[in-house]
Structure formats: C-alpha cells, structure tokens
Scaffold this active site. Structure first.
Site, PDB file in Angstrom:
ATOM      1  N   CYS A 181     -11.569 -26.793  66.521  1.00 30.46           N
ATOM      2  CA  CYS A 181     -12.622 -25.954  67.108  1.00 30.46           C
ATOM      3  C   CYS A 181     -13.949 -26.713  67.307  1.00 30.46           C
ATOM      4  O   CYS A 181     -14.041 -27.524  68.204  1.00 30.46           O
ATOM      5  CB  CYS A 181     -12.781 -24.704  66.258  1.00 30.46           C
ATOM      6  SG  CYS A 181     -13.531 -23.326  67.143  1.00 30.46           S
ATOM      7  N   HIS A 194      -7.567 -22.464  64.035  1.00 34.04           N
ATOM      8  CA  HIS A 194      -7.815 -22.362  62.602  1.00 34.04           C
ATOM      9  C   HIS A 194      -6.552 -21.755  62.014  1.00 34.04           C
ATOM     10  O   HIS A 194      -5.631 -21.388  62.733  1.00 34.04           O
ATOM     11  CB  HIS A 194      -8.991 -21.417  62.327  1.00 34.04           C
ATOM     12  CG  HIS A 194     -10.296 -21.883  62.873  1.00 34.04           C
ATOM     13  ND1 HIS A 194     -11.047 -22.855  62.277  1.00 34.04           N
ATOM     14  CD2 HIS A 194     -11.003 -21.485  63.965  1.00 34.04           C
ATOM     15  CE1 HIS A 194     -12.166 -23.042  62.969  1.00 34.04           C
ATOM     16  NE2 HIS A 194     -12.159 -22.227  64.005  1.00 34.04           N
TER      17      HIS A 194
END
Ligand code: GLN
EC number: 6.3.5.13
Length: 219
Positions: free
Chosen positions: A94, A194
């Site tokens: 990310c 994630h």
C-alpha cells in the site's frame, strides 16, 4: 549458522493494519526451514546497506507518515535500487508500494514524491473516496489466488513497462478500472493487499522464503 536478515523499512512509522504480520509470517516460515532470523527496523536517519539484508519489507501508512518518511527515503534510493536489481526479495504494501513509484497525490491533493525506481504513479480519488474491503486476486504468473484487505485513497496506474502482481477477482486493486493489482519486477512485489498478506496466504509466504533461501546459496 544459516541466517536470514530482514529489514523492516520504517517499521516504527509505516505499519497499518498489522502489516508487521508479514515480517512475523516470513520469519516463522524461515525458522521452520532451519534458519535463524534477525529483524532490524531501518528508519529515519538510519543507513540502509543493501548487502546486509536478505528480505526487505516496506509497509503501508497514513498520508501523514508517508509525508514524514519522504525526504529520508529519497536518500536511501541508490541502495534500495541496488537491492532490487540484485534480485533481493522486497515486499511493499500500500503506502510503501505507492512510494516506490513516481509520486502519490494524498487526500488533500498534495504531491508526495516517490522513489521513482518504478514508473507507476498514484492519484487521489474524487470526494476523498477510499477503496475499502476484502480483495481477492489471481497471481498474474502462477495463477494462485490470494486474499487480503484493502484501504486506500490512492489510485495507482502502472506504466507500459510494468507487469501487475495480480488480476482482481473481487475488490478494486490498483485503480478499480483496469483489474490490475500491484506490480512485480524480479523479486520485488508492490501490492495493496494488507491482511497481513503473508499470514493470510501461506503459499505466497512459502514462495518468498524459498526465493530468499535460493538467493543466499547463489550469492
Ligand atoms: N495513505 C495511502 C492511501 O490512502 C496509503 C494507505 C495505506 O497504506 N493503507 O492511499
């Protein structure tokens, strides 16, 4: 003694949604293979020496922390690039993934310069929209399916010379438009997943540990 040395880049600052679980999962798997594991956080003001590590993990973060690390990160560019080009195993999630590219426009439309090692770039979404929720992707090379959790305001576009890490089955991935998710180059993976990714997807964790071990015997 067989040792695997992990660098957790900015582990004290960029570590959203339990991203540190990736380091723990990798260390667990490496120990099962008979290796002693040493983990070091390399953060602001620390020197990153590419020859000292076998695996580098770069987690996600809020815009605020991404801005804080920006200047320091650019100083580490040469050594990070060397590690990547030497086929080191590098996983960026990310915010970390965004910072490997050209730039990221944050939620306030302020530009954060990336490392510019790769050509992807990240814009922000209209009306501060975010892509949040479960995501499922298919590995663009092996066809393996991975699950994770995404939460990002940024929308990332790969350049023509980049190959996606995965193809989106469910969720948004890079930008919600072209079905690409993350990118992969040599043994570097950038992704929005994630999870923590390696804790939720044992097959990928094993693959990355195997490459890390193989690299050690080649060097
Ligand atoms: N701040 C970035 C975004 O919102 C990265 C978020 C993250 O790492 N979870 O897109």
């Amino acid at each position: 003694m067989n040792k695997i040395r992990i660098c957790h880049l900015y582990g004290n600052l960029l570590n959203t949604y339990g991203d540190i679980g990736n380091v723990m999962a990798l260390a667990y798997e490496a120990r099962k293979n008979g290796y002693v594991v040493e983990t070091e956080i390399i953060s602001i003001g620390d020197k990153f020496d590419s020859s000292k590590y076998d695996f580098v993990f770069f987690g996600g973060g809020q815009d605020y922390e991404q801005r804080i690390v920006q200047a320091d990160l650019l100083e580490k560019k040469d050594q990070l690039q060397k590690f990547i080009e030497n086929s080191g195993v590098f996983l960026a999630i990310c915010g970390g993934y965004q910072l490997l590219g050209q730039y990221y426009f944050d939620a306030y439309n302020k530009k954060i310069d990336g490392l510019n090692i790769f050509n992807h770039y990240t814009e922000n979404q209209e009306n501060a929209n975010r892509f949040t929720g479960q995501i499922e992707i298919k590995d663009a090379i092996t066809g393996s399916v991975y699950q994770g959790f995404e939460n990002h305001g940024g929308v990332t576009f790969l350049s023509k010379d980049q190959k996606p890490f995965g193809i989106v089955i469910e969720g948004n991935g890079n930008n919600g438009i072209d079905k690409t998710e993350g990118f992969r180059y040599k043994n570097t993976i950038g992704t929005y997943l994630h999870g923590p990714l390696l804790a939720r997807n044992e097959n990928l964790c094993k693959e990355l540990v195997n490459i890390t071990i193989k690299n050690k015997s080649n060097n």
